[in-house]
Design a protein around this motif. Sequence first.
Motif, PDB file in Angstrom:
ATOM      1  N   GLY A 103      38.463  22.542  30.057  1.00 38.19           N
ATOM      2  CA  GLY A 103      38.417  23.157  28.654  1.00 38.19           C
ATOM      3  C   GLY A 103      39.509  24.110  28.262  1.00 38.19           C
ATOM      4  N   PHE A 104      40.585  23.579  28.682  1.00 40.99           N
ATOM      5  CA  PHE A 104      41.928  24.266  28.363  1.00 40.99           C
ATOM      6  C   PHE A 104      42.183  24.205  26.795  1.00 40.99           C
ATOM      7  CE2 PHE A 104      42.344  23.073  32.676  1.00 40.99           C
ATOM      8  CZ  PHE A 104      42.594  24.291  33.215  1.00 40.99           C
ATOM      9  N   THR A 105      42.616  25.249  26.168  1.00 48.14           N
ATOM     10  CA  THR A 105      42.786  25.197  24.986  1.00 48.14           C
ATOM     11  C   THR A 105      44.269  25.527  24.539  1.00 48.14           C
ATOM     12  OG1 THR A 105      42.184  27.438  24.250  1.00 48.14           O
ATOM     13  CG2 THR A 105      40.445  25.747  23.915  1.00 48.14           C
ATOM     14  N   ASP A 106      44.804  25.577  23.298  1.00 43.81           N
ATOM     15  CA  ASP A 106      46.296  25.979  23.174  1.00 43.81           C
ATOM     16  C   ASP A 106      46.706  27.453  22.988  1.00 43.81           C
ATOM     17  OD1 ASP A 106      44.687  26.621  20.785  1.00 43.81           O
ATOM     18  OD2 ASP A 106      46.105  25.497  19.642  1.00 43.81           O
ATOM     19  N   GLN A 107      45.393  28.115  23.629  1.00 48.11           N
ATOM     20  CA  GLN A 107      45.531  29.476  23.939  1.00 48.11           C
ATOM     21  C   GLN A 107      45.544  29.925  25.160  1.00 48.11           C
ATOM     22  OE1 GLN A 107      45.994  31.825  21.197  1.00 48.11           O
ATOM     23  NE2 GLN A 107      46.295  29.715  20.108  1.00 48.11           N
ATOM     24  N   THR A 108      45.578  28.698  25.987  1.00 48.21           N
ATOM     25  CA  THR A 108      45.376  29.087  27.565  1.00 48.21           C
ATOM     26  C   THR A 108      46.336  30.137  28.053  1.00 48.21           C
ATOM     27  OG1 THR A 108      45.729  27.875  29.545  1.00 48.21           O
ATOM     28  CG2 THR A 108      47.189  27.065  28.130  1.00 48.21           C
ATOM     29  N   PRO A 109      45.756  30.886  29.036  1.00 48.08           N
ATOM     30  CA  PRO A 109      46.559  31.692  29.734  1.00 48.08           C
ATOM     31  C   PRO A 109      47.544  31.322  30.574  1.00 48.08           C
ATOM     32  CG  PRO A 109      44.449  31.877  30.634  1.00 48.08           C
ATOM     33  CD  PRO A 109      44.484  31.072  29.537  1.00 48.08           C
ATOM     34  N   VAL A 132      44.171  21.039  25.405  1.00 43.63           N
ATOM     35  CA  VAL A 132      45.390  20.862  26.071  1.00 43.63           C
ATOM     36  C   VAL A 132      45.206  20.241  27.405  1.00 43.63           C
ATOM     37  CG1 VAL A 132      46.708  22.335  24.485  1.00 43.63           C
ATOM     38  CG2 VAL A 132      45.888  23.215  26.764  1.00 43.63           C
ATOM     39  N   MET A 133      46.201  19.683  28.071  1.00 42.72           N
ATOM     40  CA  MET A 133      46.434  19.441  29.485  1.00 42.72           C
ATOM     41  C   MET A 133      47.316  20.171  29.959  1.00 42.72           C
ATOM     42  SD  MET A 133      45.108  15.142  29.529  1.00 42.72           S
ATOM     43  CE  MET A 133      43.753  14.854  28.433  1.00 42.72           C
ATOM     44  N   LEU A 134      47.475  20.336  31.138  1.00 43.00           N
ATOM     45  CA  LEU A 134      48.467  20.777  31.946  1.00 43.00           C
ATOM     46  C   LEU A 134      49.137  20.081  33.016  1.00 43.00           C
ATOM     47  CD1 LEU A 134      46.319  24.245  32.946  1.00 43.00           C
ATOM     48  CD2 LEU A 134      47.575  23.616  30.891  1.00 43.00           C
ATOM     49  N   VAL A 135      50.376  20.208  33.176  1.00 40.44           N
ATOM     50  CA  VAL A 135      51.325  19.309  34.170  1.00 40.44           C
ATOM     51  C   VAL A 135      52.312  20.238  34.651  1.00 40.44           C
ATOM     52  CG1 VAL A 135      51.219  17.209  32.481  1.00 40.44           C
ATOM     53  CG2 VAL A 135      53.248  18.974  32.431  1.00 40.44           C
TER      54      VAL A 135
END
Length: 156
Positions: A103-109, A132-135
């Motif tokens: 559930g990551f958003t563009d406000q991710t810490p 968003v997705m993380l790499v």
Amino acid sequence: MATRLQGVLLIFAMTVSLVGCGMTVPTDPDSTLQQVSGGDLRVGVSPAEGLADVSTDAPTGPLVDLVDTFADSLDADVEWTIDSEETLVGMLEEDDLDLVVGGFTDQTPWIDRAGVTRGYTGIPGADGRSIVMLVPLGENAFLSELELFLDTEVGS
């Protein structure tokens, strides 16, 4: 005049040598895109209502479907790891994962610990959130390939 000509020639020679190196942009310092293509895509998933359900043996949901389709586009097999966001981001930093979804958003810490895709509101289950997705940090060719895929699948 001779000094100026020498400077121009030096810049020209440096440019030609850089082009001759076959350098492409963007690049992956750890070769993520190259290793994943035709291989295994190691994906961490954190539960997120409407996006990723981890209550069964294999994760399900819109994010899981997107990752599976992305993996197919790379001729890759997905290896899933289910855990908390913090644990998955740590695994991403340790090169134990190639991609993390939830559930990551563009406000991710986590922006200072991971590369982050653009936000996508068109993902089913996003309910207007910019997902968003993380790499891994610095794996820009992999990130670009993922964003091109997401642009086509769900829009930007």
